[in-house]
Scaffold this motif. Structure first.
Motif, PDB file in Angstrom:
ATOM      1  N   ALA A 187       0.666  -1.201   0.002  1.00  0.00           N
ATOM      2  CA  ALA A 187      -0.110   0.085  -0.041  1.00  0.00           C
ATOM      3  C   ALA A 187       0.898   1.057   0.090  1.00  0.00           C
ATOM      4  CB  ALA A 187      -0.833   0.032   1.115  1.00  0.00           C
ATOM      5  N   ASP A 188       2.022   1.288   0.479  1.00  0.00           N
ATOM      6  CA  ASP A 188       2.779   2.507   0.726  1.00  0.00           C
ATOM      7  C   ASP A 188       3.751   2.506  -0.532  1.00  0.00           C
ATOM      8  OD1 ASP A 188       4.440   4.443   1.413  1.00  0.00           O
ATOM      9  OD2 ASP A 188       5.148   3.825   3.255  1.00  0.00           O
ATOM     10  N   ALA A 189       3.422   3.500  -1.418  1.00  0.00           N
ATOM     11  CA  ALA A 189       4.404   3.645  -2.473  1.00  0.00           C
ATOM     12  C   ALA A 189       5.662   4.111  -2.253  1.00  0.00           C
ATOM     13  CB  ALA A 189       3.611   4.685  -3.401  1.00  0.00           C
ATOM     14  N   ARG A 190       6.097   4.449  -1.067  1.00  0.00           N
ATOM     15  CA  ARG A 190       7.426   4.886  -0.743  1.00  0.00           C
ATOM     16  C   ARG A 190       8.026   3.566   0.007  1.00  0.00           C
ATOM     17  NH1 ARG A 190       5.977   9.634   3.189  1.00  0.00           N
ATOM     18  NH2 ARG A 190       4.703   7.956   3.834  1.00  0.00           N
ATOM     19  N   ALA A 191       7.641   2.608  -0.162  1.00  0.00           N
ATOM     20  CA  ALA A 191       8.234   1.312   0.640  1.00  0.00           C
ATOM     21  C   ALA A 191       9.506   0.846   0.169  1.00  0.00           C
ATOM     22  CB  ALA A 191       7.138   0.127   0.785  1.00  0.00           C
ATOM     23  N   PRO A 192      10.328   0.577   0.696  1.00  0.00           N
ATOM     24  CA  PRO A 192      11.450  -0.310   0.169  1.00  0.00           C
ATOM     25  C   PRO A 192      11.121  -1.462  -0.742  1.00  0.00           C
ATOM     26  CG  PRO A 192      11.840  -0.014   2.330  1.00  0.00           C
ATOM     27  CD  PRO A 192      10.396   0.123   2.327  1.00  0.00           C
ATOM     28  N   ARG A 193      12.162  -1.687  -1.641  1.00  0.00           N
ATOM     29  CA  ARG A 193      11.695  -2.742  -2.794  1.00  0.00           C
ATOM     30  C   ARG A 193      13.071  -3.712  -2.787  1.00  0.00           C
ATOM     31  NH1 ARG A 193      10.534   1.679  -7.783  1.00  0.00           N
ATOM     32  NH2 ARG A 193       8.816   2.620  -6.635  1.00  0.00           N
ATOM     33  N   ILE A 194      12.339  -4.921  -3.087  1.00  0.00           N
ATOM     34  CA  ILE A 194      13.238  -6.301  -3.091  1.00  0.00           C
ATOM     35  C   ILE A 194      13.040  -6.963  -4.272  1.00  0.00           C
ATOM     36  CG2 ILE A 194      14.059  -8.341  -1.813  1.00  0.00           C
ATOM     37  CD1 ILE A 194      14.468  -5.616  -0.290  1.00  0.00           C
ATOM     38  N   VAL A 195      14.366  -7.383  -5.072  1.00  0.00           N
ATOM     39  CA  VAL A 195      14.336  -8.052  -6.037  1.00  0.00           C
ATOM     40  C   VAL A 195      14.550  -9.435  -5.665  1.00  0.00           C
ATOM     41  CG1 VAL A 195      15.411  -8.529  -8.272  1.00  0.00           C
ATOM     42  CG2 VAL A 195      15.506  -6.418  -7.392  1.00  0.00           C
ATOM     43  N   VAL A 196      13.443 -10.385  -5.731  1.00  0.00           N
ATOM     44  CA  VAL A 196      13.520 -11.942  -5.483  1.00  0.00           C
ATOM     45  C   VAL A 196      13.724 -12.735  -6.498  1.00  0.00           C
ATOM     46  CG1 VAL A 196      12.051 -13.343  -4.390  1.00  0.00           C
ATOM     47  CG2 VAL A 196      11.829 -10.998  -3.580  1.00  0.00           C
ATOM     48  N   LEU A 197      14.709 -13.312  -6.460  1.00  0.00           N
ATOM     49  CA  LEU A 197      15.043 -14.221  -7.547  1.00  0.00           C
ATOM     50  C   LEU A 197      15.119 -15.882  -7.315  1.00  0.00           C
ATOM     51  CD1 LEU A 197      18.879 -12.384  -7.652  1.00  0.00           C
ATOM     52  CD2 LEU A 197      16.864 -12.156  -9.225  1.00  0.00           C
ATOM     53  N   HIS A 198      14.596 -16.303  -8.286  1.00  0.00           N
ATOM     54  CA  HIS A 198      14.213 -17.869  -8.355  1.00  0.00           C
ATOM     55  C   HIS A 198      15.508 -18.761  -8.418  1.00  0.00           C
ATOM     56  CE1 HIS A 198      14.405 -18.637 -12.691  1.00  0.00           C
ATOM     57  NE2 HIS A 198      13.726 -17.468 -12.740  1.00  0.00           N
ATOM     58  N   GLY A 199      15.519 -20.129  -8.365  1.00  0.00           N
ATOM     59  CA  GLY A 199      16.621 -20.836  -8.493  1.00  0.00           C
ATOM     60  C   GLY A 199      16.639 -21.537  -9.966  1.00  0.00           C
ATOM     61  N   GLU A 200      17.606 -22.562 -10.230  1.00  0.00           N
ATOM     62  CA  GLU A 200      17.842 -23.150 -11.339  1.00  0.00           C
ATOM     63  C   GLU A 200      16.467 -23.842 -11.678  1.00  0.00           C
ATOM     64  OE1 GLU A 200      20.854 -25.985 -13.870  1.00  0.00           O
ATOM     65  OE2 GLU A 200      20.728 -26.019 -11.837  1.00  0.00           O
ATOM     66  N   ASP A 201      16.144 -24.056 -13.225  1.00  0.00           N
ATOM     67  CA  ASP A 201      15.177 -24.694 -13.631  1.00  0.00           C
ATOM     68  C   ASP A 201      13.824 -24.366 -12.872  1.00  0.00           C
ATOM     69  OD1 ASP A 201      16.396 -25.988 -15.540  1.00  0.00           O
ATOM     70  OD2 ASP A 201      17.005 -27.524 -14.540  1.00  0.00           O
ATOM     71  N   SER A 202      13.566 -23.089 -12.554  1.00  0.00           N
ATOM     72  CA  SER A 202      12.375 -22.695 -11.904  1.00  0.00           C
ATOM     73  C   SER A 202      11.832 -21.486 -12.495  1.00  0.00           C
ATOM     74  CB  SER A 202      12.722 -22.385 -10.257  1.00  0.00           C
ATOM     75  OG  SER A 202      11.688 -21.848  -9.695  1.00  0.00           O
ATOM     76  N   ASN A 203      10.822 -20.839 -11.820  1.00  0.00           N
ATOM     77  CA  ASN A 203      10.291 -19.514 -12.604  1.00  0.00           C
ATOM     78  C   ASN A 203       9.975 -18.514 -11.495  1.00  0.00           C
ATOM     79  OD1 ASN A 203       7.634 -20.375 -12.470  1.00  0.00           O
ATOM     80  ND2 ASN A 203       7.758 -21.438 -13.894  1.00  0.00           N
ATOM     81  N   PHE A 204       9.384 -17.393 -12.001  1.00  0.00           N
ATOM     82  CA  PHE A 204       8.693 -16.491 -10.886  1.00  0.00           C
ATOM     83  C   PHE A 204       7.624 -17.013  -9.985  1.00  0.00           C
ATOM     84  CE2 PHE A 204       6.509 -13.556 -14.285  1.00  0.00           C
ATOM     85  CZ  PHE A 204       5.894 -14.813 -14.621  1.00  0.00           C
ATOM     86  N   ASN A 205       6.922 -18.046 -10.567  1.00  0.00           N
ATOM     87  CA  ASN A 205       5.743 -18.677  -9.750  1.00  0.00           C
ATOM     88  C   ASN A 205       6.203 -20.164  -8.799  1.00  0.00           C
ATOM     89  OD1 ASN A 205       4.074 -17.064 -11.020  1.00  0.00           O
ATOM     90  ND2 ASN A 205       3.271 -18.639 -12.621  1.00  0.00           N
ATOM     91  N   ASP A 206       7.447 -20.114  -8.588  1.00  0.00           N
ATOM     92  CA  ASP A 206       7.867 -21.102  -7.743  1.00  0.00           C
ATOM     93  C   ASP A 206       7.508 -20.848  -6.313  1.00  0.00           C
ATOM     94  OD1 ASP A 206       9.664 -23.935  -7.575  1.00  0.00           O
ATOM     95  OD2 ASP A 206      10.436 -22.627  -6.081  1.00  0.00           O
ATOM     96  N   TRP A 207       7.133 -21.847  -5.562  1.00  0.00           N
ATOM     97  CA  TRP A 207       6.949 -21.656  -4.102  1.00  0.00           C
ATOM     98  C   TRP A 207       7.790 -20.920  -3.472  1.00  0.00           C
ATOM     99  CZ3 TRP A 207       9.218 -23.593   0.274  1.00  0.00           C
ATOM    100  CH2 TRP A 207      10.095 -24.277   0.194  1.00  0.00           C
ATOM    101  N   THR A 208       9.128 -21.021  -3.619  1.00  0.00           N
ATOM    102  CA  THR A 208      10.368 -20.431  -3.011  1.00  0.00           C
ATOM    103  C   THR A 208      10.281 -19.032  -2.826  1.00  0.00           C
ATOM    104  OG1 THR A 208      11.536 -20.604  -4.658  1.00  0.00           O
ATOM    105  CG2 THR A 208      11.745 -22.634  -3.090  1.00  0.00           C
ATOM    106  N   VAL A 209      10.272 -18.526  -4.306  1.00  0.00           N
ATOM    107  CA  VAL A 209      10.160 -16.989  -4.305  1.00  0.00           C
ATOM    108  C   VAL A 209       8.707 -16.620  -3.973  1.00  0.00           C
ATOM    109  CG1 VAL A 209      12.090 -16.824  -6.044  1.00  0.00           C
ATOM    110  CG2 VAL A 209       9.953 -17.282  -6.827  1.00  0.00           C
ATOM    111  N   GLN A 210       7.487 -17.256  -4.158  1.00  0.00           N
ATOM    112  CA  GLN A 210       6.334 -16.692  -3.876  1.00  0.00           C
ATOM    113  C   GLN A 210       6.193 -16.423  -2.331  1.00  0.00           C
ATOM    114  OE1 GLN A 210       3.928 -15.215  -5.579  1.00  0.00           O
ATOM    115  NE2 GLN A 210       5.129 -15.248  -7.354  1.00  0.00           N
ATOM    116  N   VAL A 211       6.473 -17.625  -1.476  1.00  0.00           N
ATOM    117  CA  VAL A 211       6.783 -17.485  -0.236  1.00  0.00           C
ATOM    118  C   VAL A 211       7.418 -16.414   0.326  1.00  0.00           C
ATOM    119  CG1 VAL A 211       7.090 -18.538   1.892  1.00  0.00           C
ATOM    120  CG2 VAL A 211       5.731 -19.703   0.195  1.00  0.00           C
ATOM    121  N   MET A 212       8.648 -16.207  -0.154  1.00  0.00           N
ATOM    122  CA  MET A 212       9.598 -15.231   0.315  1.00  0.00           C
ATOM    123  C   MET A 212       8.733 -13.564  -0.079  1.00  0.00           C
ATOM    124  SD  MET A 212      12.336 -13.933   1.443  1.00  0.00           S
ATOM    125  CE  MET A 212      13.261 -15.281   1.698  1.00  0.00           C
ATOM    126  N   ALA A 213       8.148 -13.581  -1.133  1.00  0.00           N
ATOM    127  CA  ALA A 213       7.481 -12.450  -1.579  1.00  0.00           C
ATOM    128  C   ALA A 213       6.394 -12.006  -0.645  1.00  0.00           C
ATOM    129  CB  ALA A 213       7.200 -12.414  -3.246  1.00  0.00           C
TER     130      ALA A 213
END
Length: 349
Positions: free
Chosen positions: A214-240
Motif C-alpha cells: 500500500a505504501d508507494a514509498r516502501a523499500p523494494r526487494i528483487v526476489v530471484l528464483h533458482g535453476e530450472d524454476s520461474n517466478f511462480n515457484d513456491w520458494t520466491v512466492q513465499v518469500m515475496a
C-alpha cells in the motif's frame, strides 16, 4: 650394462667433463648433451673395477675413438638419442593432454544434454506454471492451465516439496494467508531488460511480477528464483509474501531461458556467465522505474536483493560488481561451482 656402462664410467673417471642435470648425469665432453639423459644410470649400471680402469684409459687416450664407436655409435649419435628421449616425453605428455581434453568434452556433453532438454521442456509446457502439480494440467492444455496463473490464484497451484506442509494445501494457514494478501494487494506483470555487457553477453528481455504494497514509498526487494524454476515457484512466492507482510514491495523476475523470459545463446547452465546481468537489470529497473510501472523512482539504498539457490549465486556476483546495492540476502546458494559440477557428474555415472 655394457651398452651404457662404459660412457658412464668414463664420465665418473673425468669429473671435470660432467655435470648433473636433475637426477641424471650428463656429459658435456663425450655426449655433447646438457639436457635429459638416460635416467637412473647410477642405480642401473653395474661397473666393475676393470671397466673403470678401461674407462680411465679411454678418457686419457684421445687416439682411440674406435673403442667408443662400437658401444653407441659416434658421439653425435649419442647426443641425438639424448634429445630423442626428450621428444618422446613431450609427445607422451601431449597425447595425455589431448586425451584429457577429449574426456572433459565427453563429460560436458553428458552433463549438459539432459539439462538443456529439461530446460526446453520447461519452456514449452510450463511457461507460467508454478510447479509439478500443474504439469498434469499443462500436458493437456498448457496455454489455459499456465497462463491463468497469476498472484491472486497462484496459491491454488503452488507445488511445495513433499512433507513441507503439515496440512493439505487448501487448508494450510500459510497458503490461506498468502492467497488473502495476494488478492487484497495490487500486482502486475512488467517487462524489463538485463543490463548491457561489455563482454559479449546478449541483453535479454525479461518478465517479472511487480508485487507492491500500500505504501508507494516502501523499500523494494528483487526476489530471484533458482535453476530450472520461474517466478511462480513456491520458494520466491513465499518469500515475496513474507516481505510484503512486513511492508516491502517485491519485484520477482524470470531469469533468461526460464519461464516467460527471452532466450539466450547460452541456453544451458550459464551461471556466472550471464545470469548476474539479469539480476543487475532487475535491480536497475526497481531503482529507476524507466517505464513508469512501479509508481516512481527510488533511491538505490532502498532496493535490496534476495536470491534462492542459483539466484543467490547470481546475486553474490551482482553485489560484487554493483557498489550501490545496499544488501543481499542469499538462501541456499552454491558457493563453489566445482562441488555442483561433481554432484551433476556423479548423478550421471
Amino acid at each position: 650394462g655394457q651398452l651404457w656402462g662404459l660412457p658412464w664410467a668414463a664420465r665418473m673417471a673425468s669429473p671435470s667433463s660432467s655435470l648433473m642435470c636433475g637426477s641424471n648425469m650428463c656429459s658435456t665432453e663425450d655426449l655433447g648433451c646438457g639436457e635429459l639423459q638416460q635416467p637412473n644410470w647410477r642405480e642401473e649400471t653395474d661397473v666393475n673395477s676393470s671397466t673403470l680402469e678401461e674407462a680411465r684409459a679411454l678418457t686419457t687416450n684421445k687416439e682411440q675413438p674406435e673403442k667408443l664407436t662400437g658401444l653407441k655409435g659416434q658421439p653425435e649419435q649419442a647426443s641425438s638419442c639424448c634429445w630423442c628421449l626428450s621428444c618422446v616425453c613431450c609427445l607422451v605428455a601431449a597425447l595425455l593432454l589431448l586425451l584429457l581434453v577429449v574426456v572433459e568434452a565427453a563429460v560436458a556433453v553428458q552433463v549438459a544434454s539432459p539439462l538443456v532438454g529439461k530446460r526446453q521442456s520447461w519452456r514449452e509446457g510450463l511457461v507460467f506454471c508454478g510447479g509439478a502439480e500443474v504439469e498434469a494440467q499443462a500436458s493437456s492444455n498448457s496455454s489455459v492451465a499456465c497462463n491463468s496463473l497469476a498472484p491472486p490464484n497462484l496459491t491454488d497451484a503452488l507445488a511445495f516439496p513433499e512433507g513441507c506442509l503439515a496440512t493439505p494445501l487448501q487448508d494450510n494457514p500459510l497458503v490461506i494467508d498468502m492467497a488473502l494478501l495476494n488478492q487484497g494487494l495490487e500486482w502486475k506483470m512488467v517487462n524489463l531488460s538485463s543490463r548491457e555487457s561489455r563482454d559479449g553477453q546478449e541483453a535479454v528481455q525479461l518478465t517479472a511480477w511487480w508485487l507492491p504494497v500500500a505504501d508507494a514509498r516502501a523499500p523494494r526487494i528483487v526476489v530471484l528464483h533458482g535453476e530450472d524454476s520461474n517466478f511462480n515457484d513456491w520458494t520466491v512466492q513465499v518469500m515475496a509474501y513474507l516481505l510484503r507482510s512486513m511492508g516491502f514491495a517485491a519485484l520477482v523476475p524470470n531469469f533468461r531461458d526460464h519461464g516467460s523470459s527471452g532466450t539466450s545463446p547460452s541456453a544451458g547452465v550459464a551461471w556466472g556467465w550471464d545470469y548476474y546481468l539479469d539480476v543487475l537489470g532487475a535491480w536497475d529497473y526497481a531503482v529507476n522505474d524507466p517505464h513508469g510501472q512501479l509508481g516512481s523512482k527510488v533511491d538505490a539504498s532502498n532496493v535490496g536483493v534476495v536470491g534462492m539457490s542459483m539466484g543467490g549465486f547470481a546475486a553474490m556476483i551482482a553485489l560484487g560488481l554493483e557498489p550501490f546495492i545496499p544488501a543481499v540476502w542469499v538462501d541456499s546458494a552454491p558457493f563453489d561451482l566445482r562441488n555442483e559440477l561433481r554432484r551433476r557428474i556423479s548423478s550421471l555415472i
